[in-house]
Design an enzyme around this catalytic site. Sequence first.
Site, short mmCIF file in Angstrom:
data_model
loop_
_atom_site.label_atom_id
_atom_site.label_comp_id
_atom_site.label_asym_id
_atom_site.label_seq_id
_atom_site.Cartn_x
_atom_site.Cartn_y
_atom_site.Cartn_z
N LYS A 1 0.65 -1.19 -0.38
CA LYS A 1 0.57 0.33 -0.02
C LYS A 1 1.03 1.51 0.06
O LYS A 1 2.11 1.45 0.47
CB LYS A 1 -0.47 0.17 1.19
CG LYS A 1 -1.90 -0.95 0.57
CD LYS A 1 -3.89 -0.92 1.93
CE LYS A 1 -5.03 -1.61 1.27
NZ LYS A 1 -5.18 -2.29 2.48
N ARG B 1 -4.07 -9.69 4.49
CA ARG B 1 -3.98 -10.29 3.29
C ARG B 1 -2.55 -9.44 2.02
O ARG B 1 -2.78 -8.62 2.52
CB ARG B 1 -5.53 -9.15 3.12
CG ARG B 1 -6.57 -9.22 1.96
CD ARG B 1 -7.23 -7.90 2.01
NE ARG B 1 -7.39 -7.89 0.21
CZ ARG B 1 -7.03 -7.13 -0.91
NH1 ARG B 1 -6.13 -7.19 -0.66
NH2 ARG B 1 -7.29 -7.51 -2.51
N1 HH2 Z 1 -7.68 -3.41 0.53
C1 HH2 Z 1 -7.82 -3.59 -1.02
C2 HH2 Z 1 -8.27 -4.30 -1.24
N2 HH2 Z 1 -9.61 -5.06 -0.41
N3 HH2 Z 1 -9.91 -6.00 1.38
C3 HH2 Z 1 -9.88 -5.88 3.18
N4 HH2 Z 1 -9.85 -6.67 3.71
N5 HH2 Z 1 -8.64 -5.31 3.63
C4 HH2 Z 1 -7.66 -4.43 2.80
O1 HH2 Z 1 -7.28 -4.35 3.14
C5 HH2 Z 1 -8.26 -4.27 1.36
C6 HH2 Z 1 -9.16 -5.35 0.44
C7 HH2 Z 1 -6.86 -3.20 -2.25
O2 HH2 Z 1 -5.43 -4.18 -1.97
P1 HH2 Z 1 -5.94 -4.07 -3.47
O3 HH2 Z 1 -6.60 -5.64 -3.61
O4 HH2 Z 1 -3.91 -5.48 -4.25
O5 HH2 Z 1 -6.08 -3.31 -4.78
P2 HH2 Z 1 -6.73 -2.26 -5.32
O6 HH2 Z 1 -8.12 -2.24 -4.60
O7 HH2 Z 1 -6.06 -1.69 -6.75
O8 HH2 Z 1 -6.88 -3.92 -6.53
#
Ligand code: HH2
Length: 257
Positions: free
Chosen positions: A203, A237
């Site tokens: 992040k 995660r």
């Molecule tokens: N962060 C992201 C997406 N989903 N779900 C939970 N429960 N907690 C989190 O911190 C969280 C989440 C964002 O990260 P990422 O999936 O890598 O990116 P993007 O949303 O751009 O697909």
Amino acid sequence: MGVINATPDSFSDGGKFYKLNHILTRAQGLIAEGADILDIGGESTRPGAAPVPLDEERRRVLPALERLAGGAIPISIDTQKPQLMREAIAAGASMINDVSGFRDARAFEAVADADAAICIMHMLGEPRTMQSDPRYEHVTRDVRNYLAERVRAAEAAGIARERIVIDPGFGFGKTLEHNLQLLRELRQFSELGCAVLAGLSRKSMLGKITGREPADRVHASVAAALIAVQNGAHIVRVHDVAATRDALALWQALQQN
Ligand code: HH2
């Protein structure tokens, strides 16, 4: 929990795993690396991301879920849409992960009758605007109070506490200082009696600290996951499962000896 972004526009792995065969290969890779859960999302939540229509999100995640459900490890579906929650549960999802904290009035109802777990995450506002000047009186207390209220609402909708996972939502409407304070005080969330999930992997807070781009944030991500687990997180995660597992294996060995 290994992350699979079935999206063309995710901040962390920008569209690499968009096609079904890529998702399945990625899933196999994460399982081989030692993931205990896979989280598949079809809508990017990065700051400023545009919402995805139901049909498109369904097309991105359901075929993969249908192939992976009932396999080696449980599958979580990352969605904010009650209709997709229902369809995902019917297709064998073991968890529904909603970054909006089941904000849609029909969301708890969509999952209440199933026995799948749910992850309730805190997000201030919505992805389009959440990073424009987020403010709290006291971030940990405010986020904790919000999650406590959502857990009560979930229970009132017929969802047993054993099914509920809570997540302070690192980076979702939080400044670097907010994120650091939440990480420092993460243990206060376990006091709510639910499992705690922490998502810090790659992040922007890690980018701000290290000056590195998402793909080069592996070392900082591993450190963040380790600190989260030391501070009471039950699920982390992550994008980099093998590296995180190694760090956690050391921590676990220390606990046992
Ligand atoms: N962060 C992201 C997406 N989903 N779900 C939970 N429960 N907690 C989190 O911190 C969280 C989440 C964002 O990260 P990422 O999936 O890598 O990116 P993007 O949303 O751009 O697909």
